[in-house]
Every structure is written in C-alpha cells, then in structure tokens.
Design an enzyme around this catalytic site. Structure first.
Site: not given
Length: 267
Positions: A101, A162, A188-189, A210-211
């Site tokens: 990635k 994040g 993301a987001g 992830n977050t």
C-alpha cells in the site's frame, strides 16, 4: 467466495481490510482482526516491528503471514524516494512480498495525499515489480492516472485520516468508481459502521480502516460491527435499491380488491 474481492489476481472472501496500529498491544490487535473477519492487514513499516527489531515482539507472531495477507504501507512518508525505500525494505523483511500500500502524505496536519509524489512513487514501484494499492485523493482524473501507471487498486479517502468524519463527498467517490476499472476501496475517514455500509452501497469494492476500530471504546465489538456493515452494504449494492421518488408515495400493500373508501382530494 461467489462474490470475492479480487486484487492483483487473488481472491478474498472479506471486503474489509484492517490496519494494525493504535491498539493497546498485539493481543488486542489479534482479537480485533479476528473479529473483523479481515484477510488483508496493513502494517506501517516505520512504526511496527515485523522483524527489523530482532529483540522486540513482532506483529508476525500475533498475525501469522500464513493466515493473513500482509499489506505493508508507507505511513509517515512525505516524498516518493522515502516511500520507495520503505517498501523495498518491506519486501526484504517479508521474503519477496510484492503487494503493498503506497501513501505519500502532503503535510503532517491533514495527512492529505501528495498526488504528484504519489504518482511518481507508483510508477517507480510498478517498474520494480510491486503490486501497488494506492491511497489517493477522491479525484477521478488522478485515479485514472494511477490506473495508467499500473496500480492494482485505488484507495481514495472518504475524509481525512483518523478524522472519523465519514464520507464527505459521495459524488466524487462515485465518479472514481465509474471512471476506473480497478478495485476502488475507501481508505481513511470511516468512523462507524454506517460509514462503511454507505461506502459499499455506493459500489466501492472494499473498505480499509484502522482508527475507527482501534480507537473505539470496545475495539473487538466495533470490529464485529464493521464486518457486518461491509457485508450488508455489499448485499444492498448487489440487490439494487429502489429508486427515490420525490413526492410520489406508493403503498407497500396491494390496493386491488380492497373495500372502497373516500380519498382526500388533492389541493
């Protein structure tokens, strides 16, 4: 795996990809990943030990490569040269692993992608035989350029890394999906399960997060919720939603053969 996610010629049963950072320890990482059902896990080479620090616990012990497909990423890189160097190291540490990635960041405040450097790095990595999944802006023109460079998947952001703000521009995501033939995965987001479901309902091929899981009060329970959301969103997309009808209500039950009644007249 009738409806498998296909990336670089390999089939995956899960369309949820999960990051391995920000957890309390490797035990929590393993529990959350298992609950998510993910088969592909991302790892930030600059931040996580996968063998480069021989005297420290390794993620490889918690998530064995025999069970999961590793997706080493270039988190923390701000130029093409650093990103290429980082993934060369990852390939060495993972015995020739070539699925990676790529992310090249523009600034440390927003973590928005630097697209000129991203494209430059992608071209070099493809030339060196890497199979590149690439974090990018939600710009269909940039996505087409990455496709032309030989990437195997494009991963536009839904909102800032994040942030948990969800999908702020579904129209641009739809344009990317329509313009490229590569798998399109939101990266993301995502903040909660409904965000993941919406991404899949739009027609995205998968979601990487992830977050949203690691920062939840109960990461394992959130991982389970994300698994269900991605599956539900995909099924809703395949089913094809009913058309939206502004000012055109329709009864959900048949009206033929019912006892006549007086109807209100239109104004």
């Amino acid at each position: 795996m009738k409806d498998a996610l296909v990336v670089a010629g390999r089939r995956y049963g899960s369309r949820l990809l999960v990051g391995t950072g920000k957890y309390r320890d490797f035990a929590e990482t393993r529990a959350a990943v298992e609950a998510s059902g993910a088969e592909i896990v991302t790892v930030a080479i600059r931040r996580t030990n996968i063998g480069q620090n021989r005297n420290e616990p390794s993620l490889l012990e918690a998530l064995p490569p025999s069970k999961y497909t590793y997706l080493p990423n270039t988190a923390g890189c701000y130029n093409a040269a650093d990103a290429v160097r980082t993934l060369r190291l990852a390939r060495e540490l993972l015995d020739g692993h070539d699925l990676v990635k790529l992310e090249v960041l523009g600034d440390p405040h927003t973590l928005y992608p630097n697209m000129p450097e991203t494209l430059k790095a992608a071209q070099q990595l493809v030339k060196e035989g890497f199979k590149v999944m690439v974090y990018c802006s939600d710009d269909p023109v940039q996505a087409q350029m990455l496709e032309a460079a030989g990437c195997v998947a494009v991963m536009p952001l839904a909102s800032l890394i994040g942030s948990g703000m969800g999908i702020l521009n579904p129209w641009n995501l739809q344009l990317v999906i329509d313009k490229v033939k590569l798998p399109v995965l939101v990266d993301a987001g995502v903040g909660t399960a409904s965000d993941a479901a919406i991404a899949m309902e739009l027609g995205c091929d998968g979601v990487l997060m992830n977050t949203a899981i690691a920062a939840a009060k109960d990461p394992v329970l959130m991982a389970k919720a994300m698994k269900k959301a991605v599956e539900a969103g995909r099924e809703a997309f395949l089913a094809g939603r009913m058309p939206k009808k502004l000012y055109s209500a329709a009864p959900s039950s048949p009206v033929e053969g019912t006892i006549p009644s007086s109807q209100p007249k239109a104004a």
